[in-house]
Design an enzyme around this catalytic site. Structure first.
Site, short mmCIF file in Angstrom:
data_model
loop_
_atom_site.label_atom_id
_atom_site.label_comp_id
_atom_site.label_asym_id
_atom_site.label_seq_id
_atom_site.Cartn_x
_atom_site.Cartn_y
_atom_site.Cartn_z
N ASP A 21 0.87 -1.23 -0.09
CA ASP A 21 0.11 -0.07 -0.12
C ASP A 21 1.08 1.16 -0.02
OD1 ASP A 21 -2.49 1.37 -0.10
OD2 ASP A 21 -2.94 1.08 1.84
N HIS A 38 2.27 3.33 -9.26
CA HIS A 38 2.37 2.06 -9.39
C HIS A 38 3.45 1.15 -10.13
CE1 HIS A 38 -1.92 2.18 -7.68
NE2 HIS A 38 -1.99 3.20 -8.60
N SER A 66 -7.77 -5.52 -5.22
CA SER A 66 -8.81 -6.16 -4.47
C SER A 66 -10.08 -6.00 -5.17
CB SER A 66 -9.04 -5.27 -3.21
OG SER A 66 -9.30 -3.91 -3.42
N GLU A 68 -12.40 -4.45 -4.13
CA GLU A 68 -12.93 -3.13 -3.98
C GLU A 68 -12.41 -1.99 -4.88
OE1 GLU A 68 -11.99 -5.22 -1.41
OE2 GLU A 68 -14.47 -5.58 -0.93
N ASN A 69 -11.06 -2.50 -5.42
CA ASN A 69 -10.15 -1.84 -6.24
C ASN A 69 -10.92 -1.35 -7.57
OD1 ASN A 69 -7.03 -2.66 -4.97
ND2 ASN A 69 -8.22 -0.90 -4.23
N ARG A 72 -12.07 2.09 -8.35
CA ARG A 72 -11.22 3.25 -8.57
C ARG A 72 -11.73 3.71 -9.81
NH1 ARG A 72 -5.55 2.35 -5.73
NH2 ARG A 72 -6.11 1.80 -3.67
N ARG A 189 1.73 -4.99 6.33
CA ARG A 189 1.24 -3.83 5.34
C ARG A 189 2.08 -2.54 5.36
NH1 ARG A 189 -4.94 -2.57 4.62
NH2 ARG A 189 -4.78 -0.88 3.10
N SER A 197 -8.62 -4.74 5.08
CA SER A 197 -9.02 -4.38 3.95
C SER A 197 -9.33 -5.80 3.02
CB SER A 197 -8.00 -3.79 3.00
OG SER A 197 -7.55 -2.56 3.58
#
Ligand code: IPE
Ligand code: IPE
Ligand code: MG
Length: 246
Positions: A21, A38, A66, A68-69, A72, A189, A197
């Site tokens: 992260d 990135h 993820s 959830e990503n 984005r 992390r 997460s």
């Protein structure tokens, strides 16, 4: 001084998992676009993969994208997927030279076709490598994994392949994406966030947690060694007393 010499190689974590992260914040600090973060994050990936293989760690799992990503901005998702394809193309040689087997966990068929295909190809080419298993968590969410596991087991129960009384931890382990991997011993992390997460919820039941403020693109082998040295100082009791352990 090289911290590597302080590591006790007989007490290594068998399974190291990392929530990589801080790429976005790293880029922002430099006045650059998130994509630049990135791109530079891939350098840290190489450091850690090499570092773990050299030490003799059996399983390394990296949280790369993820479930959830997907929420984005579209452009950032595209950049990440392109980076995945180019990294796979570029790093296949490193994997082969270091005898590393690539695996992936997550909803892989949700990846763009090109990325999915490249991933399957590298997995196929490296499938007989035996020094270390490198697992990429891609389009991965632990709750999705658990739902998927429940569905697979339910179908077997319905078809009388498994009886409900026989469902135990090993049955669940066999149906998770992580199947043959060890339980996570150490979870790192980066970037100062202290949360999970939606990563490997079942598998980290007794993992040691290690949080560092270092942003992922700045993470080096030395930071990896620091984390492992700290891990080796901890007493893992698994519910027992300290006296029972010693
Ligand atoms: C981690 O860095 C990479 C992915 C989640 C894909 P971030 O992109 O989350 O970086 P921050 O948290 O915004 O700094
Ligand atoms: C977690 O990082 C996912 C990956 C590292 C791939 P995020 O940056 O997406 O996590 P949250 O949403 O801030 O917790
Ligand atoms: Mg983040």
């Amino acid at each position: 001084m090289d911290l590597k010499s302080e590591i006790n190689t007989s007490k290594l974590p068998k399974h190291l998992a990392i929530i990589m992260d801080g790429n976005g914040r790293w880029a922002k600090q430099k006045g650059m676009m998130r994509a630049f973060g990135h791109e530079n994050g891939t350098k840290a990936v190489r450091q850690v993969v090499e570092g773990c293989a050299e030490l003799g760690i059996e399983n390394l799992t990296l949280y790369a994208f993820s479930t959830e990503n997907w929420n984005r901005p579209k452009l950032e998702v595209q950049t990440l997927m392109k980076l995945l394809v180019s990294s796979l193309k570029k790093e296949i040689k490193t994997l082969q030279d270091n005898n590393i087997k690539l695996m992936a966990i997550g909803c892989l068929n949700e990846l763009p076709a090109k990325a999915h295909k490249e991933l399957l190809e590298v997995m196929e080419k490296t499938k007989n490598n035996s020094r270390m298993v490198l697992t990429l968590a891609l389009s991965y969410g632990s709750r999705e994994e658990i739902i998927n596991t429940l569905k697979k087991i339910s179908i077997k129960v319905k078809n009388n392949i498994i009886s409900p009384e026989n469902i135990d931890e090993s049955v669940i382990n066999e149906h998770l994406y992580t199947q043959n991997l060890h339980d996570v011993d150490l979870l790192i992390r980066t970037s100062g966030e202290q949360r999970i997460s939606n990563f490997l919820l079942w598998q980290i039941a007794y993992a040691e947690l290690y949080f560092t403020n270092v942003l992922w693109p700045d993470f080096t082998k030395q930071h990896l060694y620091e984390a492992i040295i700290e891990y080796q100082k901890r007493e893992r009791r698994f519910g027992k007393t300290s006296e029972q352990i010693n």
